[in-house]
Design a protein around this motif. Structure first.
Motif, PDB file in Angstrom:
ATOM      1  N   SER A 185       5.049   5.034   9.158  1.00 18.29           N
ATOM      2  CA  SER A 185       3.681   4.926   8.631  1.00 18.29           C
ATOM      3  C   SER A 185       2.641   4.754   9.737  1.00 18.29           C
ATOM      4  O   SER A 185       1.466   4.556   9.446  1.00 18.29           O
ATOM      5  CB  SER A 185       3.570   3.748   7.668  1.00 18.29           C
ATOM      6  OG  SER A 185       3.624   2.523   8.371  1.00 18.29           O
ATOM      7  N   PHE A 186       3.067   4.809  10.979  1.00 12.53           N
ATOM      8  CA  PHE A 186       2.143   4.516  12.072  1.00 12.53           C
ATOM      9  C   PHE A 186       2.559   5.225  13.355  1.00 12.53           C
ATOM     10  O   PHE A 186       3.669   5.735  13.472  1.00 12.53           O
ATOM     11  CB  PHE A 186       2.096   3.008  12.322  1.00 12.53           C
ATOM     12  CG  PHE A 186       3.372   2.471  12.935  1.00 12.53           C
ATOM     13  CD1 PHE A 186       3.486   2.308  14.302  1.00 12.53           C
ATOM     14  CD2 PHE A 186       4.460   2.148  12.139  1.00 12.53           C
ATOM     15  CE1 PHE A 186       4.660   1.831  14.870  1.00 12.53           C
ATOM     16  CE2 PHE A 186       5.638   1.669  12.689  1.00 12.53           C
ATOM     17  CZ  PHE A 186       5.733   1.508  14.057  1.00 12.53           C
ATOM     18  N   LEU A 222       0.847  -1.182   0.000  1.00 14.79           N
ATOM     19  CA  LEU A 222       0.000   0.000   0.000  1.00 14.79           C
ATOM     20  C   LEU A 222       0.887   1.238   0.000  1.00 14.79           C
ATOM     21  O   LEU A 222       1.601   1.498   0.966  1.00 14.79           O
ATOM     22  CB  LEU A 222      -0.896  -0.021   1.247  1.00 14.79           C
ATOM     23  CG  LEU A 222      -1.945   1.052   1.379  1.00 14.79           C
ATOM     24  CD1 LEU A 222      -2.953   0.973   0.239  1.00 14.79           C
ATOM     25  CD2 LEU A 222      -2.635   0.946   2.717  1.00 14.79           C
ATOM     26  N   GLY A 223       0.890   1.945  -1.119  1.00 10.36           N
ATOM     27  CA  GLY A 223       1.777   3.086  -1.281  1.00 10.36           C
ATOM     28  C   GLY A 223       2.960   2.754  -2.179  1.00 10.36           C
ATOM     29  O   GLY A 223       4.001   3.405  -2.130  1.00 10.36           O
ATOM     30  N   PRO A 229       1.055   7.450   4.815  1.00 11.04           N
ATOM     31  CA  PRO A 229       0.843   8.174   6.070  1.00 11.04           C
ATOM     32  C   PRO A 229      -0.199   7.475   6.945  1.00 11.04           C
ATOM     33  O   PRO A 229      -1.114   6.813   6.436  1.00 11.04           O
ATOM     34  CB  PRO A 229       0.339   9.545   5.612  1.00 11.04           C
ATOM     35  CG  PRO A 229       0.800   9.678   4.199  1.00 11.04           C
ATOM     36  CD  PRO A 229       0.814   8.283   3.640  1.00 11.04           C
ATOM     37  N   LYS A 230      -0.055   7.624   8.250  1.00 12.17           N
ATOM     38  CA  LYS A 230      -0.945   6.912   9.181  1.00 12.17           C
ATOM     39  C   LYS A 230      -2.416   7.256   8.981  1.00 12.17           C
ATOM     40  O   LYS A 230      -3.277   6.411   9.211  1.00 12.17           O
ATOM     41  CB  LYS A 230      -0.519   7.136  10.625  1.00 12.17           C
ATOM     42  CG  LYS A 230      -0.578   8.555  11.087  1.00 12.17           C
ATOM     43  CD  LYS A 230       0.003   8.697  12.477  1.00 12.17           C
ATOM     44  CE  LYS A 230       0.165  10.171  12.784  1.00 12.17           C
ATOM     45  NZ  LYS A 230       1.065  10.406  13.864  1.00 12.17           N
ATOM     46  N   THR A 231      -2.719   8.468   8.506  1.00 13.96           N
ATOM     47  CA  THR A 231      -4.127   8.815   8.274  1.00 13.96           C
ATOM     48  C   THR A 231      -4.743   7.876   7.232  1.00 13.96           C
ATOM     49  O   THR A 231      -5.898   7.479   7.357  1.00 13.96           O
ATOM     50  CB  THR A 231      -4.275  10.276   7.808  1.00 13.96           C
ATOM     51  OG1 THR A 231      -3.418  10.495   6.674  1.00 13.96           O
ATOM     52  CG2 THR A 231      -3.906  11.251   8.909  1.00 13.96           C
ATOM     53  N   ILE A 232      -3.970   7.515   6.230  1.00 11.26           N
ATOM     54  CA  ILE A 232      -4.463   6.572   5.217  1.00 11.26           C
ATOM     55  C   ILE A 232      -4.614   5.184   5.836  1.00 11.26           C
ATOM     56  O   ILE A 232      -5.538   4.446   5.510  1.00 11.26           O
ATOM     57  CB  ILE A 232      -3.543   6.561   3.980  1.00 11.26           C
ATOM     58  CG1 ILE A 232      -3.619   7.926   3.288  1.00 11.26           C
ATOM     59  CG2 ILE A 232      -3.924   5.435   3.018  1.00 11.26           C
ATOM     60  CD1 ILE A 232      -2.678   8.121   2.138  1.00 11.26           C
ATOM     61  N   GLY A 233      -3.721   4.846   6.747  1.00 15.03           N
ATOM     62  CA  GLY A 233      -3.833   3.565   7.446  1.00 15.03           C
ATOM     63  C   GLY A 233      -5.169   3.425   8.151  1.00 15.03           C
ATOM     64  O   GLY A 233      -5.835   2.396   8.044  1.00 15.03           O
TER      65      GLY A 233
END
Length: 128
Positions: free
Chosen positions: A99-100, A16-17, A74-78
């Motif tokens: 990423s977190f 992812l990414g 980015p963590k918001t996408i997570g």
């Protein structure tokens, strides 16, 4: 928390990414997984092909369920991806450094996912 030494042996991965930029980790990770003989599904809504692999816009388009989803976003996408409800509970979520945060890790666990958040795929691939 999943054991990264075992998880790295998984055969089917989604990145992812994933990226076409050789300087970005999304490219480096996709390349390293491919070189190790893994089945790799790059995920990026802005790309068409990466390293000769078809790129998928989202998890719902994948032709099979990955063993592991590697988060290089980015963590918001997570949070958004976890909230989408698309990820099967038996898929392991690997969060790359950067990423977190602990809130995302705890959130993923609270939703029933097994998580790796203590290592980098690139480093672990060198050890197998």
């Amino acid at each position: 928390m999943a054991d990264k030494k075992q998880v790295i042996k998984a055969k089917v991965w989604a990145v992812l990414g994933a990226s076409n930029d050789p300087e970005k980790y999304g490219y480096k990770i996709t390349q390293a997984l491919k070189e190790k003989g893994k089945t790799v599904y790059p995920l990026n809504p802005k790309e068409g092909e990466i390293l000769g692999l078809k790129v998928y816009k989202d998890l719902g388009q994948l032709p099979e369920i990955p063993d592991v989803i590697d988060f290089v976003v980015p963590k918001t996408i997570g949070f958004e991806v976890i909230d989408s409800g698309i990820i099967p509970k038996n898929t392991i979520l690997w969060f790359q450094p950067g990423s977190f945060d602990q809130k995302l890790v705890e959130y993923a666990k609270s939703k029933g996912y097994d998580v790796v958040a203590d290592g980098c795929v690139l480093v672990e691939l060198r050890n197998i």
